[in-house]
Write a protein that holds these residues in place. Sequence first.
Motif, PDB file in Angstrom:
ATOM      1  N   ALA A 238       0.895  -1.235   0.041  1.00  0.00           N
ATOM      2  CA  ALA A 238      -0.007  -0.076  -0.033  1.00  0.00           C
ATOM      3  C   ALA A 238       0.971   1.113  -0.040  1.00  0.00           C
ATOM      4  N   GLU A 239       0.734   2.117  -0.880  1.00  0.00           N
ATOM      5  CA  GLU A 239       1.314   3.428  -1.100  1.00  0.00           C
ATOM      6  C   GLU A 239       0.283   4.557  -1.088  1.00  0.00           C
ATOM      7  N   THR A 240       0.812   5.624  -0.433  1.00  0.00           N
ATOM      8  CA  THR A 240      -0.041   6.902  -0.477  1.00  0.00           C
ATOM      9  C   THR A 240       0.794   7.958  -1.121  1.00  0.00           C
ATOM     10  N   LEU A 241       0.110   8.561  -2.283  1.00  0.00           N
ATOM     11  CA  LEU A 241       0.956   9.441  -3.318  1.00  0.00           C
ATOM     12  C   LEU A 241       0.098  10.596  -3.150  1.00  0.00           C
ATOM     13  N   PHE A 242       1.034  11.812  -3.065  1.00  0.00           N
ATOM     14  CA  PHE A 242       0.224  13.202  -2.941  1.00  0.00           C
ATOM     15  C   PHE A 242       0.775  13.894  -4.349  1.00  0.00           C
ATOM     16  N   THR A 243      -0.131  14.709  -5.188  1.00  0.00           N
ATOM     17  CA  THR A 243       0.477  15.442  -6.301  1.00  0.00           C
ATOM     18  C   THR A 243       0.054  17.031  -5.724  1.00  0.00           C
ATOM     19  N   HIS A 244      -0.990  17.181  -5.050  1.00  0.00           N
ATOM     20  CA  HIS A 244      -1.352  18.604  -4.605  1.00  0.00           C
ATOM     21  C   HIS A 244      -0.553  19.088  -3.617  1.00  0.00           C
ATOM     22  N   ASP A 246      -0.908  21.225  -1.173  1.00  0.00           N
ATOM     23  CA  ASP A 246      -1.667  21.281   0.182  1.00  0.00           C
ATOM     24  C   ASP A 246      -1.883  19.978   1.050  1.00  0.00           C
ATOM     25  N   TYR A 247      -1.518  18.978   0.284  1.00  0.00           N
ATOM     26  CA  TYR A 247      -1.801  17.689   0.649  1.00  0.00           C
ATOM     27  C   TYR A 247      -3.110  17.608   1.268  1.00  0.00           C
ATOM     28  N   THR A 248      -4.065  17.932   0.292  1.00  0.00           N
ATOM     29  CA  THR A 248      -5.362  17.593   0.406  1.00  0.00           C
ATOM     30  C   THR A 248      -5.849  16.453  -0.554  1.00  0.00           C
ATOM     31  N   LYS A 249      -5.052  16.163  -1.490  1.00  0.00           N
ATOM     32  CA  LYS A 249      -5.702  15.095  -2.239  1.00  0.00           C
ATOM     33  C   LYS A 249      -4.536  14.050  -2.562  1.00  0.00           C
ATOM     34  N   VAL A 282     -14.100   4.471   3.186  1.00  0.00           N
ATOM     35  CA  VAL A 282     -13.700   5.628   2.650  1.00  0.00           C
ATOM     36  C   VAL A 282     -13.771   5.314   1.038  1.00  0.00           C
ATOM     37  N   THR A 283     -13.125   4.090   0.628  1.00  0.00           N
ATOM     38  CA  THR A 283     -13.252   3.817  -0.653  1.00  0.00           C
ATOM     39  C   THR A 283     -13.118   2.314  -0.904  1.00  0.00           C
ATOM     40  N   GLU A 284     -13.476   2.008  -2.097  1.00  0.00           N
ATOM     41  CA  GLU A 284     -13.570   0.663  -2.399  1.00  0.00           C
ATOM     42  C   GLU A 284     -12.914   0.084  -3.777  1.00  0.00           C
ATOM     43  N   MET A 285     -12.223  -0.724  -3.915  1.00  0.00           N
ATOM     44  CA  MET A 285     -11.926  -1.061  -5.540  1.00  0.00           C
ATOM     45  C   MET A 285     -11.656  -2.265  -5.656  1.00  0.00           C
ATOM     46  N   VAL A 309      -8.301   9.800  -2.782  1.00  0.00           N
ATOM     47  CA  VAL A 309      -8.504  10.168  -1.162  1.00  0.00           C
ATOM     48  C   VAL A 309      -8.574  11.560  -1.031  1.00  0.00           C
ATOM     49  N   GLU A 310      -9.768  12.257  -0.948  1.00  0.00           N
ATOM     50  CA  GLU A 310      -9.841  13.534  -0.434  1.00  0.00           C
ATOM     51  C   GLU A 310      -9.623  14.085   0.954  1.00  0.00           C
TER      52      GLU A 310
END
Length: 742
Positions: A238-244, A246-249, A282-285, A309-310
């Motif tokens: 599992a990896e969490t990746l941010f592109t925004h 302000d780290y909100t997305k 939160v989310t399902e895939m 994930v918002e």
Amino acid sequence: MRQTRDWENQYITQKNRYPMHTPYGAYETVEQALAGNRNASRFVMDLNGDWKFKMYPSPEAVEAFYEENFDHAAWDAIPVPSNWELQGYGKPVYTNMLYPFKREANGEAFEIEITEGTYELNAPYVPEKNLTGCYFRTFEVPTDYIGRQLLIDFGGVESCFYLWVNGKQVGYSQDSKVNAEFDITEYVQEGTNTLAVQVMRYCDGTYLEDQDYWHLSGIYRDVRLVSKPVQHILDYKAETLFTHPDYTKATLSVTIWPDNSKPLYGEYHAKVTLYDAEQNKVTEMDSRPFAECGFYLMPKFIATVTAPVENPALWTAETPTLYTLVVELQNKENETVDIESCKVGFRQVEINSRGVLTLNGKRLVIRGVDRHDFCAETGRTVSEEQMRKEIAVMKRLNFNAVRTSHYPNSVKWYDLCDELGIYLVDETNLETHGYGGQLSASAEWTAAYLERATRMVLRDKNHPSIVLWSLGNESGAGANHAAMHGWIREYDKTRYVQYESGNPKSNISDVICPMYPTMSWLEDVMADDSDLRPFIMCEYAYAKSNSNGNFKEFWDYVNKYPRFQGGFIWDFADKAIAIQKEDGSIKYGYGGAFDEDVTDPVPDMCLNGVVFADLSYKPGAYEVRNGQSPVTIEQVKNPYTGETVWVLANRYHTLDLSHLKVRYEIVQNGEMLAKGSYPAFYTAPGTTETLPLPELPAKLHGEAYVNYYVELAQDAFYAPAGTELYRRQIPVTSGVYLADEK
């Protein structure tokens, strides 16, 4: 030519060992997976307890104890997990650089005469006197385990071992600090089965395990039997990746590996669900069937799913908010056949263009300590209760990070650091201090080096607390380290790699992480813009005896230079062994206390903790707590008016100061004249706020001070409200007269 034995052959590190993976829970339901107790499922069996045990002087002396008709009636009982030296078999040996081998120059293969009368160690060979502990027990396989895959999981065995089930040899393993797992499906039967383990104290891997610690042996971590369905999840990342900015997305990316040794595995797919801290979905895939995943020269039959994930709650050591990821393996009818889960922390580790290590876009300051996975009473068998106590002490002393010196720890340690908030540098089980750097440059040892790094990463990859990987300790720097670095950086693009020995360049270490740097050299490095890597000391402020007196100087530099980001004090707790005396009282032993054959030239070098072996504070602990405090009271000058004022500085990463209270005492000649406290401060992280001095009595004489105390305002898991985290004494110089003045 000498016939090679498995334990003297660096090319044989395992036989039939199961691939490393994220630890299994083999959960029965999603609800069980959300709870996250990997031992709660009926498909996980605890094999800890009393085992039959006999010690032999060498592997060659061992009888066929694994055969089903062998009589173990006269054998002793030994608790598993434990170190056998602490159960009365053999002697613990403390060394810093020395290997725990008794050097006799008597012609054995582990020593070689390089010039007349001069002998050096000769890896991979080890002494013939190689204590060998043999363990035996029976266990029951229930009916509902039959027809499933059965895995036996050893959390830690030192230094190497063979395994037999029902009299048949299953396999062999070394690398004593990570799990070793074997598929025993074809060896077991319903009902009663026998389990036999032969553990050797030394093997060729011992040359890679020359850490500064007590050399101890045996099955010292948990043993479990795990029953998985035939079609099952082999591993997932599992990896969490941010592109925004302000780290909100965020994007959650999950890769799932099926067990591709089972026919028809390609017909199955993965269902992945993320739950928040309150277990709300939160989310399902859903992935495609594994047979449809990948193409041409890309990895095939491995599923990767992603979801946005918002506004995720960000994980830091100050705000360790965890989500739960549940991974289900489903068949063509969408029926779930296997369930696993792990905790997820949304955070991003990056090195910015100025060479500063950041977490979630903000400079990360490491208030760290080096820790051995060790307890004075139980050696390397460390309970969850002990771990929680240690983390609580660390928090009270303002530590926020631990380097797992110098090997991976028990899986439970990482779970607790995720939960309670401790940054980790996860260190490979690798040190050749007493042998030098020869093995690090030898292609004959490349596979052994690389395997130690890959297995650590594969086991621990899903822990958000891990912010850096380490390639080990004090082994020189060679091509084998570069190979380790390359594999890790390609496999895990969300973290960086550090390594100290040999002053390596960026092909081996993404961080400059020296031991015990001088202040002058540090300033030279900060002025050199040709190598913009973060500077984090892997060891500093050696805490032996009554030390740490110059501690504040380091933190003045941390506050001055953005790339100088703290470090790890050597080390956390004294590595002493508790010895019970005849009257029932406890004394603590160090090197030489057990009349062992090998004693370090500095036998008490294991007593270099910030705290004592019982976790009580040494005098230096108070200096450490104050010097690295994330909240300080400082005197600053207004550049425009020249006025000097006192401020409250918040150097936390994320928190404001509302969880703290500031109180004061006015003291004259040692006598308290007045006391009080301030309203709550909400000072934002990275900012300061003026701290108005309290109103002083009309007349003061002699020595007068305002003593400030920063304390917890509410109860925390690590301390009750009112616990002091920082103090500052300000002398009062205005309006004070001498006692004899009229």
